[in-house]
Design a protein around this motif. Structure first.
Motif, short mmCIF file in Angstrom:
data_model
loop_
_atom_site.label_atom_id
_atom_site.label_comp_id
_atom_site.label_asym_id
_atom_site.label_seq_id
_atom_site.Cartn_x
_atom_site.Cartn_y
_atom_site.Cartn_z
N PHE A 1 2.36 0.53 9.29
CA PHE A 1 3.17 1.47 8.51
C PHE A 1 4.57 0.90 8.26
N MET B 1 0.84 -1.20 0.00
CA MET B 1 0.00 0.00 0.00
C MET B 1 0.88 1.25 0.00
N ASP B 2 0.39 2.26 -0.62
CA ASP B 2 1.10 3.54 -0.64
C ASP B 2 0.95 4.23 0.71
N PRO B 3 1.88 5.12 1.04
CA PRO B 3 1.74 5.85 2.30
C PRO B 3 0.43 6.62 2.39
N GLU B 4 -0.08 7.09 1.25
CA GLU B 4 -1.35 7.83 1.28
C GLU B 4 -2.50 6.92 1.72
N GLU B 5 -2.46 5.67 1.25
CA GLU B 5 -3.51 4.73 1.66
C GLU B 5 -3.39 4.40 3.14
N LEU B 6 -2.15 4.24 3.60
CA LEU B 6 -1.94 3.97 5.02
C LEU B 6 -2.42 5.14 5.86
N GLU B 7 -2.20 6.34 5.35
CA GLU B 7 -2.66 7.52 6.05
C GLU B 7 -4.18 7.49 6.16
#
Lengths: 203, 209
Positions: free
Chosen positions: A156, A1-7
């Motif tokens: 994360f 997953m991209d960091p944006e999705e994790l966010e």
């Protein structure tokens, strides 16, 4: 997953705010939020808190663990223990990043806290790196398994290695199977060399 | 991109790997197969003649070893003791891409012909010690040098994937991402149909008037 999705995933954790406006309860799919009474603290999802904070409609109450002493202890513990320690919040990186970038005035002694969190993250990343290294090269012989503990790793942190580690281990495992097969067959004269059988057995 | 590679009948990579020429020595005289050796113009292949044959052909002919033995397959030079000594000493110093673009995959096929299990062990050990180096390479995202020639094909794709992730995470941590882009996974799902529908509606609307 991209960091944006994790966010996005991390934004659903609940956080305390003190609103400075009055409003009825908002009914959302994930649950009811509010009602808001000026000056009365309440818990709402982080994404809404950030949204309200941007409009200067509330003050964010930093979570309990976002405290100098607790984080200092945590950092010492993280340094002392060889495995990963359990973090006070599973989404600690996301929560702290969002709060630091949008509500930095609401956190007392923010500079120190920022440094502690960065230190803890760095220590954990270093541990993760050593764990993976021992995963790759720890096993000198073909017998005897290496044991690496990834307990307490947060989502994360897992995703920082996720695009590499499983696929690299897949390649190693595949070559290991080839290696084992041919060492055990070394004295045998009968080999299965068929292109089709070798591809369907999938090593 | 599919990151776990398993060779299968339709895999392009596998087809490319099996194009590789392997040195062989004929075990018996083979009539009318002279065209396999480009350097000679004779119609037949004599016994004990050295020919370079593509891997896919050898794999087909060698299906049942011992019964159908026309060729004695030699191990290519890159899997021989000189290189294996270098790999043992410092696997990271070898430019695998220059030896062969598909070093591991070819090695996997070649190990079938190696009775000592030597090639299999060599590629396994090489791969394991190189993975740590590859992981460190992924972490150096500022390092813009071209690594293509130094890495095996599979390694190179792993490297691209790993450095992309590292880049994204460090960008996120430094808050340099301002605009959220559609995630690659979502694009592949083709879930965002709105733009498509709007375009269709516009066309339908213009046709009515």
């Amino acid at each position: 997953m991209d960091p944006e999705e994790l966010e996005f995933v991390g934004e659903s954790v609940s956080i305390g705010i003190i609103p400075n406006f009055n409003f009825d309860a908002i009914h959302l799919i994930a649950g009811t939020v509010g009602p808001f009474k000026a000056g009365l603290p309440l818990h709402i999802p982080l994404w809404l808190a950030i949204h309200l904070r941007k409009q200067q409609k509330c003050r964010i109450v930093p979570p309990n663990w976002m405290d100098r002493d607790i984080l200092e202890d945590k950092k010492e513990e993280e340094k002392r223990v060889p495995n990963f320690t359990s973090m006070p919040c599973d989404q600690y990186m996301i929560v702290s990043k969002l709060i630091f970038s949008h509500a930095s005035e609401d956190v007392p002694s923010i500079e120190e806290i920022k440094t502690f969190i960065k230190d803890i993250y760095d220590i954990r990343q270093a541990k993760l790196r050593t764990a993976i290294d021992s995963f790759f090269i720890g096993k000198k012989q073909l017998d005897g398994a290496t044991q690496v503990s990834f307990t307490n790793l947060t989502m994360f942190e897992i995703h920082t290695v996720r695009s590499f580690l499983p696929y690299a281990s897949d390649l190693i495992a595949r070559l290991e199977r080839v290696c084992q097969q041919h060492t055990s067959n070394a004295n045998d004269t009968v080999h299965s060399n068929s292109f089709f059988t070798s591809s369907s057995s999938g090593y | 991109m599919k990151r776990t590679y398993y060779p299968n009948y339709f895999s392009i990579d596998d087809i490319i790997v099996t194009q590789e020429k392997i040195p062989c020595i004929t075990e018996q005289e083979l009539s009318n197969l002279g065209f396999l050796d480009q350097s000679h113009s004779s119609t037949d292949l004599k016994a004990n003649q050295e020919v370079q044959l593509p891997l896919w052909y050898i794999l087909q002919v060698q299906k049942e070893r011992g019964r159908n033995q026309f060729y004695d397959v030699k191990i290519p030079n890159i899997y021989k003791s000189t290189y294996s000594e270098i790999c043992k000493a410092d696997a990271t110093a070898v430019d695998l891409g220059k030896l062969n673009k598909h070093f591991y995959e070819l090695g996997r096929y070649v190990s079938h012909f190696d009775r000592n299990g030597f090639v299999g062990r060599m590629i396994y050990e090489t791969c394991r010690s190189r993975m740590k180096y590859l992981k460190d390479l992924c972490n150096n995202i500022n390092n813009e040098q071209r690594n293509e020639s130094r890495l095996d094909h599979i390694e190179y794709h792993l490297f691209l994937e790993g450095s992309k992730t590292n880049k994204k995470f460090s960008e996120w941590l430094q808050e340099s991402t301002v605009n959220i882009k559609t995630s690659e996974m979502v694009v592949n799902h083709r879930k965002r149909k709105r733009a498509l529908m709007e375009a269709e509606n516009a066309i339908a609307g213009s046709q009515k008037t």
